[in-house]
Design a protein around this motif. Structure first.
Motif, PDB file in Angstrom:
ATOM      1  N   TYR A 133       8.980   4.723   0.924  1.00 55.69           N
ATOM      2  CA  TYR A 133       7.523   4.633   0.819  1.00 55.69           C
ATOM      3  C   TYR A 133       6.860   5.879   1.377  1.00 55.69           C
ATOM      4  O   TYR A 133       7.394   6.515   2.286  1.00 55.69           O
ATOM      5  CB  TYR A 133       7.008   3.440   1.633  1.00 55.69           C
TER       6      TYR A 133
ATOM      7  N   PRO B 130       2.037   2.539  -8.814  1.00 51.39           N
ATOM      8  CA  PRO B 130       2.707   2.961  -7.582  1.00 51.39           C
ATOM      9  C   PRO B 130       1.790   2.747  -6.377  1.00 51.39           C
ATOM     10  O   PRO B 130       0.566   2.755  -6.519  1.00 51.39           O
ATOM     11  CB  PRO B 130       2.988   4.445  -7.822  1.00 51.39           C
TER      12      PRO B 130
ATOM     13  N   SER C 289       6.218  -0.853  -9.935  1.00 49.70           N
ATOM     14  CA  SER C 289       6.316   0.382  -9.159  1.00 49.70           C
ATOM     15  C   SER C 289       6.130   1.614 -10.055  1.00 49.70           C
ATOM     16  O   SER C 289       5.682   2.654  -9.601  1.00 49.70           O
ATOM     17  CB  SER C 289       7.641   0.450  -8.404  1.00 49.70           C
TER      18      SER C 289
ATOM     19  N   LEU D  63       1.768  10.927  -5.611  1.00 50.27           N
ATOM     20  CA  LEU D  63       2.326   9.702  -6.187  1.00 50.27           C
ATOM     21  C   LEU D  63       2.101   9.662  -7.697  1.00 50.27           C
ATOM     22  O   LEU D  63       3.007   9.426  -8.476  1.00 50.27           O
ATOM     23  CB  LEU D  63       1.659   8.508  -5.497  1.00 50.27           C
TER      24      LEU D  63
END
Ligand SMILES: Nc1nc2c(ncn2[C@@H]2O[C@H](COP(=O)(O)OP(=O)(O)OP(=O)(O)O)[C@@H](O)[C@H]2O)c(=O)[nH]1
Ligand SMILES: [Mg+2]
Length: 401
Positions: free
Chosen positions: A247, A220, A216, A321
């Protein structure tokens, strides 16, 4: 160039998403395993260009500028579909995930309409739970990394006991091909309280949990809740957003985006990727069926969700992200040009936290080595080597000759 991996089980629309983003030709069909070899192509992150603020007409070189929107290139990789137990060799196995080694972020394309089973076979919309797909896919990717690490685990453990190397160094070396760094390895070990535990004492479960966190950090994942044009998707998307709070979930209709971009390419409509609407330019050249299709997209995708989501998914993956920013380097701070006289030629994606010196190095090693100072072109302020760049900064680098 930043690489974005497009992943998911078969038949969810990965290739459609890829083609819509890149306009590279690739095979799309309504059965599993249409894609076998990975497709690669150039897509774009869309940001507001600085040309308007600065009141100039730009001549982009490494990117595109359309009506004040700068489109900065990124690479997309569309791979084969993963089925449960792919890591044991089911379906096409998971060897093709090697294509994603250098990807720094993943877009997981999910069939939010629930119209495909876990193997990607077509079923009645609303019958499969897309949340299951999210859990399963992460596990498959984790198991892929697990396998890579397990292959040499015994040797690695032995080496760790006889040598003075830190466990985090040995593990990150083993996984460096996946873009996994020592820093993120240590962070994951800390988080799980494994930092002081000897490698030979790690259980498989601990190793898996560790890999899950490590993954993660280094890859990601964003969820593209695709097929948002199908009515059954609506409830699923609401439920996903409610139940999967950790998420980022973006409703997408890849098929709509593809139709709009194709029509725009032919000059039939005016449509800018990521926009909330389109304008029909050549009504007479469109068939009744095409007009109906466009109207369907307008009513069931654009008005309902705000956009097709494809552009938003790419933008969010890279800017939110991955936390990248876009910087505009120029050589002439008055005319905003490079030495060919091209105005605002380049838009560069840089990790947030990058400094003026990092920018110099990313343009040219020599420019980095000979760095003296930078200039904020908007304010004409002088900036030191350690100045942290901001999104949409326009910068001139001053270097020794
Ligand atoms: N309704 C709807 N159908 C879509 C959408 N995106 C893709 N599809 C359809 O889903 C089917 C599969 O599309 P592909 O893009 O080939 O899917 P894939 O995930 O690449 O499939 P594999 O390569 O077999 O893993 C095709 O029939 C597409 O037309 C969408 O946004 N809405
Ligand atoms: Mg495909």
């Amino acid at each position: 160039m930043i690489q974005i991996g497009v992943v998911g089980k078969p038949n969810t629309g990965k290739t459609t998403f890829f083609v819509a983003s890149t306009l590279v030709d690739a095979k799309i069909a309504s059965y599993p395993f249409t894609t076998i070899d990975a497709n690669r192509g150039v897509g774009y992150v869309r940001i507001e260009c600085v040309c308007k603020d600065l009141g100039v007409k730009d001549t982009p070189v490494n990117s595109l500028c359309i009506e004040g929107n700068r489109f900065v290139p990124v690479e997309l990789i569309d791979v084969a579909g993963l089925v449960p137990d792919a890591w044991r060799g089911r379906g096409l196995g998971n060897k093709f995930l090697d294509e994603l080694r250098r990807a720094s972020v993943l877009v997981h394309v999910v069939d939010a309409s629930g119209g495909t089973d876990e193997e990607g076979r077509v079923i009645k919309p609303g019958t499969h739970d897309p949340i299951e797909d999210i859990i399963f896919l992460e596990r498959e990717i984790d198991m892929w990394i697990f396998q890579i690490l397990k292959r040499d685990w015994d040797r690695l453990v032995k080496y760790a006991t006889i040598s003075k190397e830190r466990a985090s160094k040995l593990i990150s070396d083993k996984l460096s091909g996946l873009g996994i760094t020592m820093e993120s390895t240590e962070r994951a070990m800390e988080e799980l309280g494994l930092a002081r535990k000897k490698l030979q004492e790690w259980s498989d479960d601990e190793l898996l949990e560790f890999i899950h966190i490590l993954r993660s950090f280094s890859k990601p994942m964003l969820i593209a809740a695709n097929k948002s044009d199908i009515p059954e998707a609506e409830d699923n998307i609401k439920r996903m957003k409610k139940e999967l709070k950790d998420y980022i979930i973006i409703p997408t209709s890849a098929v709509s985006e593809l139709a709009l971009r194709k029509a725009a390419e032919k000059g039939l409509i005016k449509y800018l990727p990521g926009s909330e609407d389109f304008i029909i330019l050549k009504e007479k050249e469109l068939t009744q069926k095409q007009l109906k299709g466009l109207e369907y997209i307008r009513e069931n995708v654009l008005k309902k969700w705000g956009n097709t989501g494809v552009q938003q998914a790419i933008d969010t993956a890279v800017l939110e992200l991955l936390k990248y920013i876009v910087v505009f380097p120029v050589e002439d701070e008055l005319r905003l040009t490079d030495h060919h006289g091209r105005v605002l030629p380049d838009a560069l994606l840089m990790p947030m936290g990058s400094t003026a010196r990092d920018l110099a190095y990313s343009i040219h090693t020599e420019l980095g080595d000979k760095f003296i100072q930078a200039i904020d072109v908007r304010t004409k302020r002088r900036l030191g080597a350690e100045y942290r760049l901001k999104h949409r900064d326009v910068i001139k680098i001053v270097a020794r000759r």
